[in-house]
Design a protein around this motif. Structure first.
Motif, PDB file in Angstrom:
ATOM      1  N   LEU A  90       0.831  -1.205   0.000  1.00 37.60           N
ATOM      2  CA  LEU A  90       0.000   0.000   0.000  1.00 37.60           C
ATOM      3  C   LEU A  90       0.866   1.256   0.000  1.00 37.60           C
ATOM      4  O   LEU A  90       0.574   2.231  -0.707  1.00 37.60           O
ATOM      5  CB  LEU A  90      -0.920   0.002   1.226  1.00 37.60           C
ATOM      6  N   LEU A  91       1.940   1.238   0.804  1.00 39.83           N
ATOM      7  CA  LEU A  91       2.828   2.401   0.883  1.00 39.83           C
ATOM      8  C   LEU A  91       3.575   2.601  -0.431  1.00 39.83           C
ATOM      9  O   LEU A  91       3.688   3.729  -0.924  1.00 39.83           O
ATOM     10  CB  LEU A  91       3.807   2.225   2.041  1.00 39.83           C
ATOM     11  N   ARG A  92       4.065   1.507  -0.995  1.00 41.97           N
ATOM     12  CA  ARG A  92       4.797   1.586  -2.267  1.00 41.97           C
ATOM     13  C   ARG A  92       3.910   2.124  -3.381  1.00 41.97           C
ATOM     14  O   ARG A  92       4.351   2.927  -4.205  1.00 41.97           O
ATOM     15  CB  ARG A  92       5.313   0.195  -2.646  1.00 41.97           C
ATOM     16  N   ASN A 104       7.205  -7.333  13.937  1.00 43.20           N
ATOM     17  CA  ASN A 104       8.605  -7.720  13.787  1.00 43.20           C
ATOM     18  C   ASN A 104       9.448  -6.554  13.253  1.00 43.20           C
ATOM     19  O   ASN A 104       9.303  -6.132  12.110  1.00 43.20           O
ATOM     20  CB  ASN A 104       8.658  -8.912  12.827  1.00 43.20           C
ATOM     21  N   THR A 105      10.345  -6.019  14.102  1.00 44.38           N
ATOM     22  CA  THR A 105      11.140  -4.847  13.723  1.00 44.38           C
ATOM     23  C   THR A 105      12.024  -5.135  12.523  1.00 44.38           C
ATOM     24  O   THR A 105      12.149  -4.306  11.606  1.00 44.38           O
ATOM     25  CB  THR A 105      12.003  -4.379  14.912  1.00 44.38           C
ATOM     26  N   GLY A 106      12.648  -6.304  12.504  1.00 44.15           N
ATOM     27  CA  GLY A 106      13.497  -6.664  11.380  1.00 44.15           C
ATOM     28  C   GLY A 106      12.720  -6.721  10.080  1.00 44.15           C
ATOM     29  O   GLY A 106      13.194  -6.261   9.034  1.00 44.15           O
ATOM     30  N   ALA A 107      11.511  -7.264  10.136  1.00 39.07           N
ATOM     31  CA  ALA A 107      10.680  -7.345   8.933  1.00 39.07           C
ATOM     32  C   ALA A 107      10.262  -5.959   8.467  1.00 39.07           C
ATOM     33  O   ALA A 107      10.174  -5.699   7.264  1.00 39.07           O
ATOM     34  CB  ALA A 107       9.447  -8.202   9.204  1.00 39.07           C
ATOM     35  N   MET A 108      10.017  -5.061   9.396  1.00 38.91           N
ATOM     36  CA  MET A 108       9.671  -3.680   9.023  1.00 38.91           C
ATOM     37  C   MET A 108      10.855  -2.999   8.343  1.00 38.91           C
ATOM     38  O   MET A 108      10.693  -2.284   7.355  1.00 38.91           O
ATOM     39  CB  MET A 108       9.241  -2.894  10.256  1.00 38.91           C
ATOM     40  N   HIS A 109      12.052  -3.228   8.866  1.00 38.44           N
ATOM     41  CA  HIS A 109      13.236  -2.597   8.278  1.00 38.44           C
ATOM     42  C   HIS A 109      13.531  -3.191   6.906  1.00 38.44           C
ATOM     43  O   HIS A 109      13.764  -2.454   5.935  1.00 38.44           O
ATOM     44  CB  HIS A 109      14.431  -2.779   9.216  1.00 38.44           C
ATOM     45  N   VAL A 110      13.497  -4.502   6.801  1.00 40.53           N
ATOM     46  CA  VAL A 110      13.744  -5.166   5.512  1.00 40.53           C
ATOM     47  C   VAL A 110      12.645  -4.798   4.525  1.00 40.53           C
ATOM     48  O   VAL A 110      12.911  -4.532   3.346  1.00 40.53           O
ATOM     49  CB  VAL A 110      13.823  -6.695   5.703  1.00 40.53           C
ATOM     50  N   GLY A 111      11.401  -4.778   4.990  1.00 42.30           N
ATOM     51  CA  GLY A 111      10.288  -4.430   4.121  1.00 42.30           C
ATOM     52  C   GLY A 111      10.434  -3.036   3.534  1.00 42.30           C
ATOM     53  O   GLY A 111      10.157  -2.811   2.356  1.00 42.30           O
ATOM     54  N   LEU A 113      13.286  -1.439   3.028  1.00 45.07           N
ATOM     55  CA  LEU A 113      14.401  -1.441   2.079  1.00 45.07           C
ATOM     56  C   LEU A 113      14.022  -2.087   0.753  1.00 45.07           C
ATOM     57  O   LEU A 113      14.487  -1.658  -0.312  1.00 45.07           O
ATOM     58  CB  LEU A 113      15.608  -2.159   2.687  1.00 45.07           C
ATOM     59  N   PHE A 114      13.173  -3.115   0.794  1.00 44.53           N
ATOM     60  CA  PHE A 114      12.822  -3.841  -0.430  1.00 44.53           C
ATOM     61  C   PHE A 114      11.623  -3.232  -1.162  1.00 44.53           C
ATOM     62  O   PHE A 114      11.472  -3.451  -2.363  1.00 44.53           O
ATOM     63  CB  PHE A 114      12.538  -5.308  -0.127  1.00 44.53           C
ATOM     64  N   SER A 115      10.790  -2.486  -0.464  1.00 46.26           N
ATOM     65  CA  SER A 115       9.591  -1.939  -1.120  1.00 46.26           C
ATOM     66  C   SER A 115       9.794  -0.487  -1.553  1.00 46.26           C
ATOM     67  O   SER A 115       9.856  -0.190  -2.750  1.00 46.26           O
ATOM     68  CB  SER A 115       8.373  -2.072  -0.205  1.00 46.26           C
ATOM     69  N   ILE A 116       9.917   0.406  -0.594  1.00 40.72           N
ATOM     70  CA  ILE A 116      10.084   1.814  -0.954  1.00 40.72           C
ATOM     71  C   ILE A 116      11.549   2.191  -1.145  1.00 40.72           C
ATOM     72  O   ILE A 116      11.852   3.235  -1.707  1.00 40.72           O
ATOM     73  CB  ILE A 116       9.419   2.735   0.091  1.00 40.72           C
ATOM     74  N   LYS A 117      12.454   1.362  -0.628  1.00 39.21           N
ATOM     75  CA  LYS A 117      13.905   1.474  -0.840  1.00 39.21           C
ATOM     76  C   LYS A 117      14.510   2.698  -0.158  1.00 39.21           C
ATOM     77  O   LYS A 117      13.816   3.636   0.222  1.00 39.21           O
ATOM     78  CB  LYS A 117      14.252   1.473  -2.329  1.00 39.21           C
ATOM     79  N   ALA A 118      15.833   2.649  -0.022  1.00 37.15           N
ATOM     80  CA  ALA A 118      16.571   3.755   0.585  1.00 37.15           C
ATOM     81  C   ALA A 118      16.597   4.942  -0.366  1.00 37.15           C
ATOM     82  O   ALA A 118      16.591   4.785  -1.589  1.00 37.15           O
ATOM     83  CB  ALA A 118      17.997   3.327   0.921  1.00 37.15           C
ATOM     84  N   PRO A 268      10.582   6.422  13.799  1.00 41.85           N
ATOM     85  CA  PRO A 268      10.596   6.383  12.336  1.00 41.85           C
ATOM     86  C   PRO A 268      11.872   5.758  11.778  1.00 41.85           C
ATOM     87  O   PRO A 268      12.938   5.838  12.402  1.00 41.85           O
ATOM     88  CB  PRO A 268      10.526   7.862  11.956  1.00 41.85           C
ATOM     89  N   ILE A 269      11.749   5.130  10.621  1.00 38.29           N
ATOM     90  CA  ILE A 269      12.934   4.764   9.851  1.00 38.29           C
ATOM     91  C   ILE A 269      13.262   5.971   8.977  1.00 38.29           C
ATOM     92  O   ILE A 269      12.435   6.389   8.166  1.00 38.29           O
ATOM     93  CB  ILE A 269      12.692   3.522   8.972  1.00 38.29           C
ATOM     94  N   VAL A 270      14.433   6.549   9.160  1.00 37.60           N
ATOM     95  CA  VAL A 270      14.818   7.727   8.377  1.00 37.60           C
ATOM     96  C   VAL A 270      15.816   7.308   7.304  1.00 37.60           C
ATOM     97  O   VAL A 270      16.677   6.458   7.528  1.00 37.60           O
ATOM     98  CB  VAL A 270      15.413   8.832   9.263  1.00 37.60           C
ATOM     99  N   GLY A 271      15.657   7.906   6.122  1.00 36.32           N
ATOM    100  CA  GLY A 271      16.548   7.591   5.014  1.00 36.32           C
ATOM    101  C   GLY A 271      15.920   6.700   3.966  1.00 36.32           C
ATOM    102  O   GLY A 271      16.597   6.240   3.053  1.00 36.32           O
ATOM    103  N   VAL A 272      14.596   6.452   4.067  1.00 30.01           N
ATOM    104  CA  VAL A 272      13.894   5.667   3.051  1.00 30.01           C
ATOM    105  C   VAL A 272      12.881   6.562   2.338  1.00 30.01           C
ATOM    106  O   VAL A 272      12.512   7.630   2.834  1.00 30.01           O
ATOM    107  CB  VAL A 272      13.174   4.435   3.658  1.00 30.01           C
ATOM    108  N   ASN A 273      12.427   6.092   1.168  1.00 30.83           N
ATOM    109  CA  ASN A 273      11.530   6.880   0.318  1.00 30.83           C
ATOM    110  C   ASN A 273      10.071   6.774   0.750  1.00 30.83           C
ATOM    111  O   ASN A 273       9.206   6.341  -0.021  1.00 30.83           O
ATOM    112  CB  ASN A 273      11.667   6.428  -1.137  1.00 30.83           C
ATOM    113  N   GLY A 274       9.797   7.141   1.965  1.00 30.80           N
ATOM    114  CA  GLY A 274       8.439   7.068   2.467  1.00 30.80           C
ATOM    115  C   GLY A 274       8.428   7.171   3.975  1.00 30.80           C
ATOM    116  O   GLY A 274       9.476   7.262   4.626  1.00 30.80           O
TER     117      GLY A 274
END
Length: 312
Positions: A90-92, A104-111, A113-118, A268-274
């Protein structure tokens, strides 16, 4: 504005998540919609349980759940229809403006990076934490857990993107940036800290004020606190323990209440496109309500776009 919330993520999900969402709807303006992602029938039953009868909540069905102990990359690849996987889709696709989860924090971080990307130019996206200050505001600590091992150039970038985030999210003009270290003197610290100090000192993009010791964490010495994710995670969680310690001792104070993880509700995760917000796995309904408030403020700030512009 559309705020997506993972209904199935967290130790007390989905009950605590849905209850927190219902609490949040009472304070949100009419132009904000919360999109709950998860098992539709379960969410519908809980909305009925908490007597929600408004029109500000939508449900997007997601059958699977990424459990807290699962391997992040493997879980996301094997469960594309999980609440986290669907939330990132949905975000992408820009169907929502921000995605939040206590899962799951790891899944949120990986998600992320793989969806909206850095953001192009960002070496490693980081997780930002909010440290209450005696002056009444908050300092932004970057990183608090995403990158345990860092290079000096990464700490420089944490200072730069943390400064932009603080400027636009909290309205701070020329945020003061400090490097967390074992002494205030320039030559103090590890080889990493010493090298990072020189980079931060010579950066024209930030208002660097030097080193800051752990004892000054709450004393309004900086608006942005730069450190590696290993040190940041330990110190941040120690700071959060102040509330629980005081509670156990029967002590109460307005300041220590702000060290309670519930007071902000997320990071927040900072440094990603969203816009991506991660909440504690133990999140209560109050924490979820406050996480949604943070998400709204972050969308309004458009900080990630400002970071992208600064690095382009």
């Amino acid at each position: 504005m559309r705020i997506a919330v993972d209904a199935m993520g967290g130790d007390f999900a989905p009950d605590a998540i849905v209850e927190g969402v219902v609490m949040a709807t009472k304070e949100l303006p009419s132009d904000v919609t919360i999109v709950l992602v998860g098992r539709q029938r379960v969410i519908e039953d809980l909305l009925q349980k908490y007597k929600y009868a408004g029109s500000g909540v939508e449900i997007v069905h997601a059958e699977d759940v990424v459990e807290m102990g699962e391997h992040p990359t493997r879980a996301l690849s094997q469960k594309p229809n999980s609440s986290i996987g669907v939330g990132f889709k949905l975000l992408r696709d820009k169907a929502v403006d921000v995605f939040c989860s206590a899962g799951n924090t790891g899944a949120m971080h990986v998600g992320a990076l793989f969806s909206i990307k850095a953001i192009e130019g960002v070496m490693r996206p980081a997780i930002a934490g909010f440290v209450p200050q005696l002056s009444g505001g908050f300092a932004v600590m970057v990183d608090i857990g995403a990158n345990a091992d860092c290079k000096p150039e990464m700490l420089l970038q944490f200072g730069e993107i943390g400064s932009i985030y603080a400027q636009y999210t909290f309205g701070i003009d020329q945020p003061r940036v400090a490097l967390l270290n074992i002494g205030e003197e320039e030559q103090k610290g590890s080889l990493l800290a010493q090298a990072a100090y020189q980079l931060l000192k010579n950066s024209p993009k930030i208002n660097f004020v030097g080193n800051m010791e752990g004892g000054d964490l709450f004393r309004d010495k900086a608006d942005v606190i730069v450190t590696d994710g290993f040190t940041g995670n330990i110190l941040f969680k120690m700071g959060e323990s102040v509330y629980e310690l005081n509670r156990d001792l029967g002590l109460k104070h307005e300041f220590t209440d702000k060290t309670n993880y519930e007071s902000v509700g997320g990071s927040p995760i900072v440094g990603v496109n969203g816009n991506v917000i991660i909440a504690h796995g133990i999140s209560s309904p109050l924490a979820i309500k406050n996480m949604i408030s943070l998400a709204k403020r972050q969308v309004e700030s458009d900080a990630y776009t400002k970071i992208a512009q600064a690095l382009s």
